[in-house]
Design an enzyme around this catalytic site. Structure first.
Site, PDB file in Angstrom:
ATOM      1  N   CYS A 384     -59.177  -8.956   2.493  1.00  0.00           N
ATOM      2  CA  CYS A 384     -59.228  -8.355   3.827  1.00  0.00           C
ATOM      3  C   CYS A 384     -57.935  -7.596   4.126  1.00  0.00           C
ATOM      4  O   CYS A 384     -57.727  -6.540   3.539  1.00  0.00           O
ATOM      5  CB  CYS A 384     -59.573  -9.411   4.870  1.00  0.00           C
ATOM      6  SG  CYS A 384     -60.445  -8.682   6.266  1.00  0.00           S
ATOM      7  N   HIS A 510     -64.519 -11.719   2.865  1.00  0.00           N
ATOM      8  CA  HIS A 510     -63.843 -12.998   2.607  1.00  0.00           C
ATOM      9  C   HIS A 510     -64.637 -13.842   1.600  1.00  0.00           C
ATOM     10  O   HIS A 510     -65.479 -14.654   2.011  1.00  0.00           O
ATOM     11  CB  HIS A 510     -63.708 -13.797   3.912  1.00  0.00           C
ATOM     12  CG  HIS A 510     -62.750 -13.193   4.872  1.00  0.00           C
ATOM     13  ND1 HIS A 510     -61.438 -13.596   4.967  1.00  0.00           N
ATOM     14  CD2 HIS A 510     -62.907 -12.205   5.774  1.00  0.00           C
ATOM     15  CE1 HIS A 510     -60.829 -12.880   5.900  1.00  0.00           C
ATOM     16  NE2 HIS A 510     -61.706 -12.036   6.403  1.00  0.00           N
ATOM     17  N   GLU A 512     -63.724 -16.316   0.027  1.00  0.00           N
ATOM     18  CA  GLU A 512     -63.381 -17.746   0.123  1.00  0.00           C
ATOM     19  C   GLU A 512     -64.360 -18.537   0.985  1.00  0.00           C
ATOM     20  O   GLU A 512     -64.480 -19.746   0.823  1.00  0.00           O
ATOM     21  CB  GLU A 512     -61.939 -17.908   0.635  1.00  0.00           C
ATOM     22  CG  GLU A 512     -61.682 -17.563   2.100  1.00  0.00           C
ATOM     23  CD  GLU A 512     -61.409 -16.097   2.377  1.00  0.00           C
ATOM     24  OE1 GLU A 512     -61.810 -15.245   1.552  1.00  0.00           O
ATOM     25  OE2 GLU A 512     -60.810 -15.783   3.427  1.00  0.00           O
TER      26      GLU A 512
HETATM   27  N1  GLN Z   1     -56.474  -7.139  10.659  1.00  0.00           N
HETATM   28  C1  GLN Z   1     -57.402  -6.548   9.746  1.00  0.00           C
HETATM   29  C2  GLN Z   1     -58.631  -6.002  10.444  1.00  0.00           C
HETATM   30  O1  GLN Z   1     -58.932  -6.370  11.549  1.00  0.00           O
HETATM   31  C3  GLN Z   1     -57.792  -7.522   8.644  1.00  0.00           C
HETATM   32  C4  GLN Z   1     -58.497  -8.737   9.135  1.00  0.00           C
HETATM   33  C5  GLN Z   1     -58.511  -9.873   8.146  1.00  0.00           C
HETATM   34  O2  GLN Z   1     -57.672  -9.931   7.238  1.00  0.00           O
HETATM   35  N2  GLN Z   1     -59.396 -10.816   8.325  1.00  0.00           N
HETATM   36  O3  GLN Z   1     -59.335  -5.191   9.908  1.00  0.00           O
END
Ligand code: GLN
Length: 542
Positions: A384, A510, A512
């Site tokens: 992410c 994600h 995970e």
């Molecule tokens: N802050 C980033 C976004 O909103 C990544 C979010 C995250 O790592 N879950 O796109």
């Protein structure tokens, strides 16, 4: 399938953090291993609607389900243990309960009645508990009540349990998790806190059926009998939960204590088949007897509280065990890294994972770590925000777009390589307004990612606002960073990977959240292999 559902409530006494989530998940695992269908639900007594707006330092990681619920991290344990997805219905907070009662009040649904904690709030709680049973999918619904008995906040929940136990009769039982402390000075285990905590439950009208006792030392028969006598339970319903070296050992310990059999007897149910824990025990044995060990750096800004990255750490356990390798995580605070010290700080690590996150703190440290991994051909995995930082790093240092950034960090820039989509820009509320939950992704043929997944159509869970800016994609691909996966409907980039690098993958989603004991996530398995130095196939397209 339609089945009559049994309800098991898990309450906690004496202190918090005794591991109600793990006990609930372990009991569920044992029932599942006997052929029963089980789901687990968490009731959280705080007033936030969900943990989505909570700082990870407050409550650890926010876990995300396929249907886009931002939930308590215990739901991650439930999925990792059972390998069955959870949903919105599996996590309820006081905020959600009150919100729906107040909505009903505004609609006039209460027909002029005074709206009160009993019966309106307790009815709403009971409905949320029964909802999972009404799906007809589960023979058991295990409901874990957050907090500790006696807390003001959890009172309506305990009252709802009292009412439900009365209404459901033989279809419900209460498991109370308590602590039996050991006094060093006298060399004794003490039962008094447990007696008091059961008394508190009794004051609220709830008689526990089973006591699970956390302890550092074995509970002898005399002690079990004493607890049984004081707390109105049978001695065989006093279950020892001795400290375990890993949470994954707890189902085996509970099997040994026959927790599942006590539950089945009390509910007058057949034993089902013998509990089949073979695969689980194979996993446990690999986890406890690794043949090798590697060190991986996890670069993030919430590293002081390891629970902030719970699912990532657990995914490494699953992937490590499947490779018979112990993955030792070195927690590296992104704020401590910069271009000057990065080499010295990361030297010796065989792999680097850059973690998810929000906001600008620690961003430049993450970018320095990625530059180090890219230039020194150290296996890299970005999740992410970690993927977004890999894109920014490549734009700055390979494409020469010196001010490249994400508009989350700085909106007054010439090269917003990570940007917010138009539809997102109009949203002002913070809670529940991200791209959340499962989205499809099409993986490109001939990429490393395709090799790893072994298929083209995948679905992964999301929790973010910002995206790769497709205006720059051609430039990136020409220079060697390719979009290895895209959302088939929106064309948004989901996966990037580098050519000419042993293992460099960033994902907007994600992975995970989907790794379980039964199904370690392929990307983590692949990353661990790369970190171990297992040769990876050379790519045709690369
Ligand atoms: N802050 C980033 C976004 O909103 C990544 C979010 C995250 O790592 N879950 O796109």
């Amino acid at each position: 399938m339609s089945v009559s559902t049994k309800y098991i409530f898990v309450t906690g006494g004496v202190t918090s953090s005794l591991g109600k989530g793990i006990i609930s998940a372990s009991l569920a695992k044992l029932l599942q291993a006997r052929g029963y269908s089980v789901t687990i639900q968490k009731l959280d007594p705080y007033i936030n609607i969900d943990p989505g707006t909570l700082n990870p330092y407050e409550h650890g990681e926010c876990y995300v389900t396929d249907d886009g619920a931002e939930t308590d991290l215990d739901l991650g344990h439930y999925e990792r243990f059972l390998n069955v997805p959870t949903s919105q219905a599996n996590n309820v907070t006081t905020g959600k309960i009150y919100q729906s009662v107040i909505d009903k009040e505004r609609r006039g649904d209460y027909l002029g009645k005074t709206v009160q904690v009993i019966p309106h709030i307790t009815d709403e709680i009971k409905n949320r508990i029964r909802l999972l049973g009404l799906t007809g999918n589960y023979e058991f619904v295990i409901t874990e009540i957050g907090g500790t008995v006696g807390d003001i906040e959890s009172l309506p929940y305990v009252e709802a349990v009292r009412q439900l136990k009365w209404e459901l009769g033989k279809d419900a039982l209460v498991v109370h998790l308590t602590l039996i402390p050991y006094l060093n000075t006298t060399g004794e285990l003490k039962t008094k806190p447990t007696q008091h905590s059961v008394k508190t439950l009794l004051e609220y009208g709830v008689q526990p059926d089973i006591l699970v006792c956390r302890t550092e030392h074995k509970l002898g028969l005399d002690l079990r009998k004493k607890i049984a006598l004081f707390c109105n339970v049978e001695p065989d319903a006093v279950i020892e939960a001795i400290d375990a070296s890993t949470i994954y050992e707890v189902p085996v310990l509970m099997e040994h204590e026959q927790l599942d059999l006590v539950v089945l007897n009390k509910l007058h149910l057949a034993k089902g088949g013998n509990a089949d824990l073979k695969k689980w025990k194979d996993f446990l044995s690999k986890l406890k007897n690794p043949k090798s060990e590697v060190r991986v750096g996890l670069v993030g800004k919430y590293v002081e509280l390891k629970d902030s990255y719970k699912s990532i750490a657990e995914s490494f356990m699953h992937a490590g065990a499947s490779n018979e390798c112990k993955v030792r995580i070195e927690w590296i605070h992104s704020e401590t890294l910069n271009e000057k010290n990065v080499e010295e700080k990361l030297k010796g690590l065989k792999g680097i994972l850059v973690a998810p996150g929000f906001g600008s703190r620690g961003i430049e440290g993450k970018i320095s770590a990625i530059r180090y991994a890219r230039e020194n051909k150290v296996p890299f995995f970005g999740i992410c925000l970690g993927m977004q930082c890999a894109v920014i790093e490549f734009a700055r240092n390979v494409l020469g777009l010196k001010d490249a950034n994400s508009t989350e960090i700085n909106s007054a820039i010439e090269h917003p390589v990570i940007d917010m989509m138009e539809a997102q820009k109009r949203i002002v509320n913070k809670g529940g307004t991200m791209r959340l939950g499962a989205y499809k992704c099409k993986v490109k043929d001939g990429t490393r990612t395709h090799d790893i997944y072994g298929k083209k159509d995948i679905s992964e869970r999301h929790r973010h606002r910002y995206e790769f800016n497709n205006k720059y994609l051609e430039q990136f691909e020409k220079a060697g960073m390719i979009a290895a996966g895209k959302n088939p409907e929106s064309d948004l980039v989901e996966i990037i990977e580098l050519k000419n690098h042993p293992w460099f993958i960033g994902v907007q989603f994600h992975p995970e959240y989907k790794s379980t004991v039964a199904n370690p996530h392929p990307l983590f398995v692949g990353f661990v292999k790369a970190v171990m130095g297992v040769p990876v196939k050379e790519k045709a397209v690369h």
